[in-house]
Write a protein that holds these residues in place. Structure first.
Motif, PDB file in Angstrom:
ATOM      1  N   LYS A 197     -18.023   5.171  58.062  1.00 41.24           N
ATOM      2  CA  LYS A 197     -19.688   5.903  58.144  1.00 41.24           C
ATOM      3  C   LYS A 197     -19.748   4.938  59.642  1.00 41.24           C
ATOM      4  CE  LYS A 197     -21.564   3.549  54.223  1.00 41.24           C
ATOM      5  NZ  LYS A 197     -22.215   3.321  53.460  1.00 41.24           N
ATOM      6  N   ALA A 198     -19.019   3.941  60.348  1.00 38.84           N
ATOM      7  CA  ALA A 198     -19.818   3.541  61.686  1.00 38.84           C
ATOM      8  C   ALA A 198     -18.232   4.743  62.219  1.00 38.84           C
ATOM      9  CB  ALA A 198     -18.677   2.126  61.846  1.00 38.84           C
ATOM     10  N   VAL A 199     -18.000   5.307  62.114  1.00 33.02           N
ATOM     11  CA  VAL A 199     -16.682   5.951  62.959  1.00 33.02           C
ATOM     12  C   VAL A 199     -16.969   7.326  62.918  1.00 33.02           C
ATOM     13  CG1 VAL A 199     -14.274   7.106  63.255  1.00 33.02           C
ATOM     14  CG2 VAL A 199     -14.591   4.540  62.507  1.00 33.02           C
ATOM     15  N   ALA A 200     -17.763   8.039  61.737  1.00 35.92           N
ATOM     16  CA  ALA A 200     -18.187   9.062  62.216  1.00 35.92           C
ATOM     17  C   ALA A 200     -20.171   8.710  63.122  1.00 35.92           C
ATOM     18  CB  ALA A 200     -18.811   9.229  61.166  1.00 35.92           C
ATOM     19  N   ALA A 201     -20.632   7.962  62.409  1.00 35.25           N
ATOM     20  CA  ALA A 201     -21.808   7.739  63.798  1.00 35.25           C
ATOM     21  C   ALA A 201     -21.750   8.008  65.239  1.00 35.25           C
ATOM     22  CB  ALA A 201     -22.284   6.595  63.384  1.00 35.25           C
ATOM     23  N   GLN A 202     -20.616   7.032  65.395  1.00 34.91           N
ATOM     24  CA  GLN A 202     -19.857   6.605  66.838  1.00 34.91           C
ATOM     25  C   GLN A 202     -19.707   8.224  67.453  1.00 34.91           C
ATOM     26  OE1 GLN A 202     -18.786   3.030  67.142  1.00 34.91           O
ATOM     27  NE2 GLN A 202     -17.797   3.119  68.704  1.00 34.91           N
ATOM     28  N   LEU A 203     -19.149   8.910  66.965  1.00 36.82           N
ATOM     29  CA  LEU A 203     -18.281   9.937  66.998  1.00 36.82           C
ATOM     30  C   LEU A 203     -18.965  11.092  66.936  1.00 36.82           C
ATOM     31  CD1 LEU A 203     -15.420   9.095  66.843  1.00 36.82           C
ATOM     32  CD2 LEU A 203     -15.801   8.783  68.798  1.00 36.82           C
ATOM     33  N   GLY A 204     -20.356  11.621  66.415  1.00 40.93           N
ATOM     34  CA  GLY A 204     -21.529  12.181  66.048  1.00 40.93           C
ATOM     35  C   GLY A 204     -20.627  13.368  64.605  1.00 40.93           C
ATOM     36  N   LEU A 205     -19.701  12.428  63.773  1.00 44.85           N
ATOM     37  CA  LEU A 205     -19.017  13.331  62.831  1.00 44.85           C
ATOM     38  C   LEU A 205     -20.092  13.560  61.396  1.00 44.85           C
ATOM     39  CD1 LEU A 205     -15.541  12.260  63.852  1.00 44.85           C
ATOM     40  CD2 LEU A 205     -16.542  14.391  64.443  1.00 44.85           C
ATOM     41  N   SER A 206     -19.731  14.159  60.734  1.00 44.54           N
ATOM     42  CA  SER A 206     -20.457  14.201  59.178  1.00 44.54           C
ATOM     43  C   SER A 206     -19.410  13.156  58.790  1.00 44.54           C
ATOM     44  CB  SER A 206     -20.227  15.141  58.712  1.00 44.54           C
ATOM     45  OG  SER A 206     -20.965  16.248  59.236  1.00 44.54           O
ATOM     46  N   TYR A 207     -20.193  12.795  57.043  1.00 48.23           N
ATOM     47  CA  TYR A 207     -19.467  11.809  56.851  1.00 48.23           C
ATOM     48  C   TYR A 207     -19.830  11.894  55.583  1.00 48.23           C
ATOM     49  CZ  TYR A 207     -18.700   7.669  54.246  1.00 48.23           C
ATOM     50  OH  TYR A 207     -19.178   6.252  52.846  1.00 48.23           O
ATOM     51  N   LEU A 208     -17.875  11.916  54.421  1.00 49.38           N
ATOM     52  CA  LEU A 208     -17.844  12.566  53.539  1.00 49.38           C
ATOM     53  C   LEU A 208     -17.241  10.817  52.458  1.00 49.38           C
ATOM     54  CD1 LEU A 208     -18.554  13.980  50.762  1.00 49.38           C
ATOM     55  CD2 LEU A 208     -16.664  14.783  51.011  1.00 49.38           C
ATOM     56  N   ASP A 209     -18.569  10.446  51.754  1.00 44.81           N
ATOM     57  CA  ASP A 209     -17.681   9.329  50.427  1.00 44.81           C
ATOM     58  C   ASP A 209     -17.357   9.609  49.483  1.00 44.81           C
ATOM     59  OD1 ASP A 209     -17.219   7.383  48.618  1.00 44.81           O
ATOM     60  OD2 ASP A 209     -19.733   6.438  49.067  1.00 44.81           O
ATOM     61  N   THR A 210     -16.143  10.038  48.921  1.00 45.38           N
ATOM     62  CA  THR A 210     -15.201  10.796  48.124  1.00 45.38           C
ATOM     63  C   THR A 210     -15.916   9.832  46.288  1.00 45.38           C
ATOM     64  OG1 THR A 210     -13.550  10.359  48.110  1.00 45.38           O
ATOM     65  CG2 THR A 210     -13.941  12.794  49.397  1.00 45.38           C
ATOM     66  N   GLY A 211     -15.370   8.453  46.524  1.00 50.85           N
ATOM     67  CA  GLY A 211     -15.566   7.922  45.527  1.00 50.85           C
ATOM     68  C   GLY A 211     -16.928   8.269  45.207  1.00 50.85           C
ATOM     69  N   ALA A 212     -18.118   7.934  45.936  1.00 56.00           N
ATOM     70  CA  ALA A 212     -19.333   8.170  45.236  1.00 56.00           C
ATOM     71  C   ALA A 212     -19.508   9.335  44.509  1.00 56.00           C
ATOM     72  CB  ALA A 212     -20.432   8.495  46.117  1.00 56.00           C
ATOM     73  N   GLN A 213     -18.685  10.712  44.720  1.00 55.48           N
ATOM     74  CA  GLN A 213     -19.059  12.111  43.763  1.00 55.48           C
ATOM     75  C   GLN A 213     -17.777  10.926  42.680  1.00 55.48           C
ATOM     76  OE1 GLN A 213     -16.900  14.049  47.056  1.00 55.48           O
ATOM     77  NE2 GLN A 213     -18.471  15.639  47.554  1.00 55.48           N
ATOM     78  N   TYR A 214     -16.549  10.717  42.717  1.00 52.59           N
ATOM     79  CA  TYR A 214     -16.638  10.348  41.268  1.00 52.59           C
ATOM     80  C   TYR A 214     -17.050   9.433  40.508  1.00 52.59           C
ATOM     81  CZ  TYR A 214     -11.802  12.406  42.561  1.00 52.59           C
ATOM     82  OH  TYR A 214     -11.356  13.451  42.522  1.00 52.59           O
ATOM     83  N   ARG A 215     -17.818   8.143  40.951  1.00 57.85           N
ATOM     84  CA  ARG A 215     -18.370   7.530  40.609  1.00 57.85           C
ATOM     85  C   ARG A 215     -20.005   8.364  39.238  1.00 57.85           C
ATOM     86  NH1 ARG A 215     -19.028   2.436  41.598  1.00 57.85           N
ATOM     87  NH2 ARG A 215     -17.603   1.296  42.067  1.00 57.85           N
ATOM     88  N   ALA A 216     -20.027   9.480  40.949  1.00 58.77           N
ATOM     89  CA  ALA A 216     -21.375  10.030  40.351  1.00 58.77           C
ATOM     90  C   ALA A 216     -20.773  10.853  38.612  1.00 58.77           C
ATOM     91  CB  ALA A 216     -22.135  11.554  41.178  1.00 58.77           C
ATOM     92  N   ILE A 217     -20.281  11.685  39.199  1.00 62.07           N
ATOM     93  CA  ILE A 217     -19.573  11.953  37.708  1.00 62.07           C
ATOM     94  C   ILE A 217     -19.797  11.295  36.678  1.00 62.07           C
ATOM     95  CG2 ILE A 217     -16.950  12.527  37.822  1.00 62.07           C
ATOM     96  CD1 ILE A 217     -17.830  15.624  36.970  1.00 62.07           C
ATOM     97  N   THR A 218     -19.153  10.046  37.124  1.00 58.17           N
ATOM     98  CA  THR A 218     -19.108   8.881  35.894  1.00 58.17           C
ATOM     99  C   THR A 218     -20.460   8.979  35.548  1.00 58.17           C
ATOM    100  OG1 THR A 218     -17.053   8.236  36.904  1.00 58.17           O
ATOM    101  CG2 THR A 218     -17.559   7.194  35.448  1.00 58.17           C
ATOM    102  N   TRP A 219     -21.104   8.489  36.034  1.00 61.26           N
ATOM    103  CA  TRP A 219     -22.431   8.033  35.896  1.00 61.26           C
ATOM    104  C   TRP A 219     -22.982   9.470  35.208  1.00 61.26           C
ATOM    105  CZ3 TRP A 219     -27.449  11.391  36.698  1.00 61.26           C
ATOM    106  CH2 TRP A 219     -28.008  10.434  36.009  1.00 61.26           C
TER     107      TRP A 219
END
Length: 228
Positions: free
Chosen positions: A26-48
């Motif tokens: 998150k910090a690297v993306a914010a510092q460099l103006g890049l988008s950010y994707l947490d893929t673990g959250a997607q696996y958690r979402a489908i599990t939920w």
């Protein structure tokens, strides 16, 4: 090269839990103006979604049959990453102990991985300025052509300490055991196991502060971007 005209860069950051992946990404993306994707959250979402809809997660054929049902949308702003399932904000419920305990089993189902991998690739392809994608199989499976691959590691003790700090009141030893169990499940699964890509840069975060890890990764990304 002027920063404003920087080339889009795709950065894959992999590694087990508790290595500082999310905070760093998150910090690297914010510092460099890049988008950010947490893929673990997607696996958690489908599990939920599976848990909420009463799917038996020990029945892999039942999980596979439902893998295409939930509509998962990830917001890629590093300062405010969001995740919804069928329009419902699930950022909080996907972090419960129940989901955490079941995410490895759901993630191991090939149909689930195929579905989520496709989702991840489309998010990365749509990131105009580039993106930092964090997970466990990004450099090896999801984005094998990423411009830069980083694999974060840390000792089990360091990771358990960080994790139990995040999970209020968690026992460090219990957390350590859970992490080791999760690593074993994720590293040994047949489909897209947790593994370091051959061309990934390994960063051991055991004795580094978060700020040092971020600085190290930002430098790696800037070098890669300058060379493009």
């Amino acid at each position: 090269m002027e920063n404003g005209a920087a080339q889009p860069v795709i950065v894959a950051i992999d590694g087990p839990s508790g290595t500082g992946k999310s905070s760093t990404s998150k910090a690297v993306a914010a510092q460099l103006g890049l988008s950010y994707l947490d893929t673990g959250a997607q696996y958690r979402a489908i599990t939920w979604w599976m848990v909420t809809n009463g799917i038996d997660i020990d029945d892999s054929s039942a999980v596979a049959a439902m893998a295409g049902k939930p509509d998962i949308v990830s917001g890629t702003d590093p300062s405010n990453p969001t995740i919804t399932v069928d329009g419902t904000d699930v950022a909080a419920p996907i972090r419960t102990q129940e989901v955490t305990a079941k995410v490895s089993a759901v993630s191991a189902v090939p149909e689930v991985r195929a579905r989520i991998t496709e989702l991840q690739r489309s998010v990365a392809a749509g990131a105009e300025k580039g993106i930092v994608v964090e997970g466990r199989d990004i450099g090896t499976t999801v984005l094998p052509d990423a411009d830069l691959k980083i694999f974060l590691t840390a000792s089990a003790e360091a990771r358990a300490g960080r994790r139990s700090g995040e999970l209020q009141g968690a026992d460090v030893n219990a957390t350590r055991e859970a992490l080791i169990k999760r690593d074993a499940a994720d590293s040994s699964r047949k489909t897209s196991p947790l593994a370091k890509a051959d061309d990934a840069v390994e960063v051991d975060t055991t004795d580094l502060t978060l700020a040092q890890v971020i600085e190290c990764v930002v430098t790696l990304v800037e070098e890669k971007r300058a060379a493009k």
